[in-house]
Design an enzyme around this catalytic site. Structure first.
Site, short mmCIF file in Angstrom:
data_model
loop_
_atom_site.label_atom_id
_atom_site.label_comp_id
_atom_site.label_asym_id
_atom_site.label_seq_id
_atom_site.Cartn_x
_atom_site.Cartn_y
_atom_site.Cartn_z
N GLU A 28 -37.40 14.01 26.94
CA GLU A 28 -37.11 14.71 28.09
C GLU A 28 -37.92 14.24 29.29
O GLU A 28 -38.78 13.49 28.97
CB GLU A 28 -37.24 16.40 27.74
CG GLU A 28 -38.82 16.82 27.32
CD GLU A 28 -39.29 17.95 27.91
OE1 GLU A 28 -39.18 18.03 29.43
OE2 GLU A 28 -40.01 18.57 27.33
N LYS A 162 -43.48 27.38 23.59
CA LYS A 162 -44.89 27.21 24.64
C LYS A 162 -45.67 28.33 24.60
O LYS A 162 -45.05 29.54 24.40
CB LYS A 162 -44.33 27.04 26.13
CG LYS A 162 -43.76 25.46 26.34
CD LYS A 162 -43.34 25.41 27.85
CE LYS A 162 -42.51 24.12 27.96
NZ LYS A 162 -43.17 22.81 27.79
N1 PSU Z 1 -42.95 21.66 31.13
C1 PSU Z 1 -43.33 22.54 32.34
N2 PSU Z 1 -42.43 23.14 32.99
C2 PSU Z 1 -41.19 23.17 32.62
C3 PSU Z 1 -40.81 22.51 31.20
C4 PSU Z 1 -41.82 21.72 30.80
O1 PSU Z 1 -44.56 22.40 32.56
O2 PSU Z 1 -40.41 23.85 33.19
C5 PSU Z 1 -39.39 22.62 30.90
C6 PSU Z 1 -39.60 22.71 29.41
O3 PSU Z 1 -39.31 21.39 28.83
C7 PSU Z 1 -38.67 23.70 28.89
C8 PSU Z 1 -37.93 24.43 30.19
O4 PSU Z 1 -37.35 23.15 28.57
O5 PSU Z 1 -38.81 23.79 31.32
C9 PSU Z 1 -38.38 25.87 30.17
O6 PSU Z 1 -38.28 26.49 31.28
P1 PSU Z 1 -37.11 27.65 31.54
O7 PSU Z 1 -38.06 28.81 30.83
O8 PSU Z 1 -36.92 27.87 32.80
O9 PSU Z 1 -35.86 27.23 30.77
#
Ligand code: PSU
Ligand code: MN
Length: 304
Positions: A28, A162
């Site tokens: 990604e 996370k």
């Molecule tokens: N790393 C970060 N911020 C992010 C992301 C990665 O520091 O926003 C990406 C992650 O890879 C994950 C997604 O797929 O954003 C999660 O954010 P959300 O809860 O908005 O889906």
């Protein structure tokens, strides 16, 4: 008619690997654009591709560059996402919007899962997945990463949800939507850079070959959807739960004061936590990314 290919550019290296049926790993780019600061983001993106190559696998970092989905970003593309202003965070719903604007963006787990699966790339390595945020049962802040995990035939290698995510609610949600969680050499689900939780995985697996076999059986049987592999750091490599919690609560408060919402929440919290832990969280984040790419590469080879 499906016009997906009208909106994509595939790098020569990735194109050749697809044609020769060589093993590939998707990566990604939200981690480049939103996850890590410059220049560490760029260095990490390059390093992750090198790890795949050293393991004998073709890396395909995915992102959106000037209104095209690119499968196999080159150094210029990575530099753009790493450094420029106005780079979008692109989840699946954002893909057509950013293409129409001729914008550029880092793709999240959700959008990368979708794009990888459209390209027939079955293995995707990331750091940690999004999930149900704490108090998500009231706020409805549930990452679209989960839905896309259940909709696309990909094996996603991560270090679990996370650390800022409610792991219990996320595992329940994944069970409901039918995504198995395979613990690589672990019985319990890791929690990104804060490591092991008390929550068991669906099944422990000890070899890449076993993971490949499970995926093969699942898709042969036409049971659609993804598989989440969770690959923990060791305790010594992680942030202690206490250290994390302290930083997390302060980050949350600052987020509330600054009225951070929507897709800004995850990047905001992770950045604050890194500041509050003197860069320790970022160090662990990079290490787990490297480990996940290595494992993903082995799984990709085992799938051949
Ligand atoms: N790393 C970060 N911020 C992010 C992301 C990665 O520091 O926003 C990406 C992650 O890879 C994950 C997604 O797929 O954003 C999660 O954010 P959300 O809860 O908005 O889906
Ligand atoms: Mn969200």
């Amino acid at each position: 008619m499906n016009d997906f290919s009208n909106y994509t550019i595939i790098s020569d290296r990735v194109q050749k690997a697809i044609e020769a049926k060589r093993p590939l790993v998707a990566l990604e780019s939200s981690v480049i654009a939103q996850g890590l600061p410059f220049p560490i983001n760029l260095e990490t993106a390059v390093k992750l591709e090198e790890i795949a190559l050293e393991t004998g696998v073709c890396p395909a970092t995915i992102g959106i560059i000037n209104g095209k989905i690119k499968i196999g970003l080159d150094l210029c593309d990575m530099q753009k996402l790493a450094q420029e202003e106005g780079i979008f965070k692109v989840s699946k719903r954002d893909i057509p919007l950013v293409i129409a604007r001729e914008g550029s963006g880092g793709t999240t787990v959700a959008s990368t899962c979708f794009i990888a699966s459209m390209m027939g790339i079955k293995i995707f390595a990331t750091g940690g997945i999004g999930g149900v945020h704490r108090d998500g049962q009231n706020t409805f802040d549930i990452s679209p990463d989960l839905r896309e995990l259940s909709h696309n035939n990909v094996i996603v290698i991560s270090a679990g949800p996370k650390s800022i995510i409610d792991i219990k609610l996320t595992l329940e949600y994944l069970e409901t939507i039918g995504v198995p969680i395979l613990g690589y050499k672990t019985d319990y689900c890791p929690h990104f850079f804060t490591n092991l939780s008390n929550y068991p995985v669906t099944m422990r697996v000890d070899t890449p070959e076993e993971i490949a076999l499970m995926a093969k059986i699942k898709w042969n049987m036409n049971i659609p959807g993804g598989i989440l592999v969770v690959n923990p750091l060791s305790n010594e490599e992680c942030l202690s739960r206490e250290e994390f919690n302290k930083a997390y609560h302060q980050a949350l408060q600052e987020g509330e004061i600054n009225k951070i919402s929507g897709n800004k929440v995850t990047p905001f919290l992770l950045e604050k936590i890194n500041l509050l832990t003197d860069g320790k969280s970022m160090k662990a984040n990079i290490l787990l990314l490297e480990r996940n790419v290595k494992l993903a590469s082995k799984i990709s080879i085992a799938c051949k």
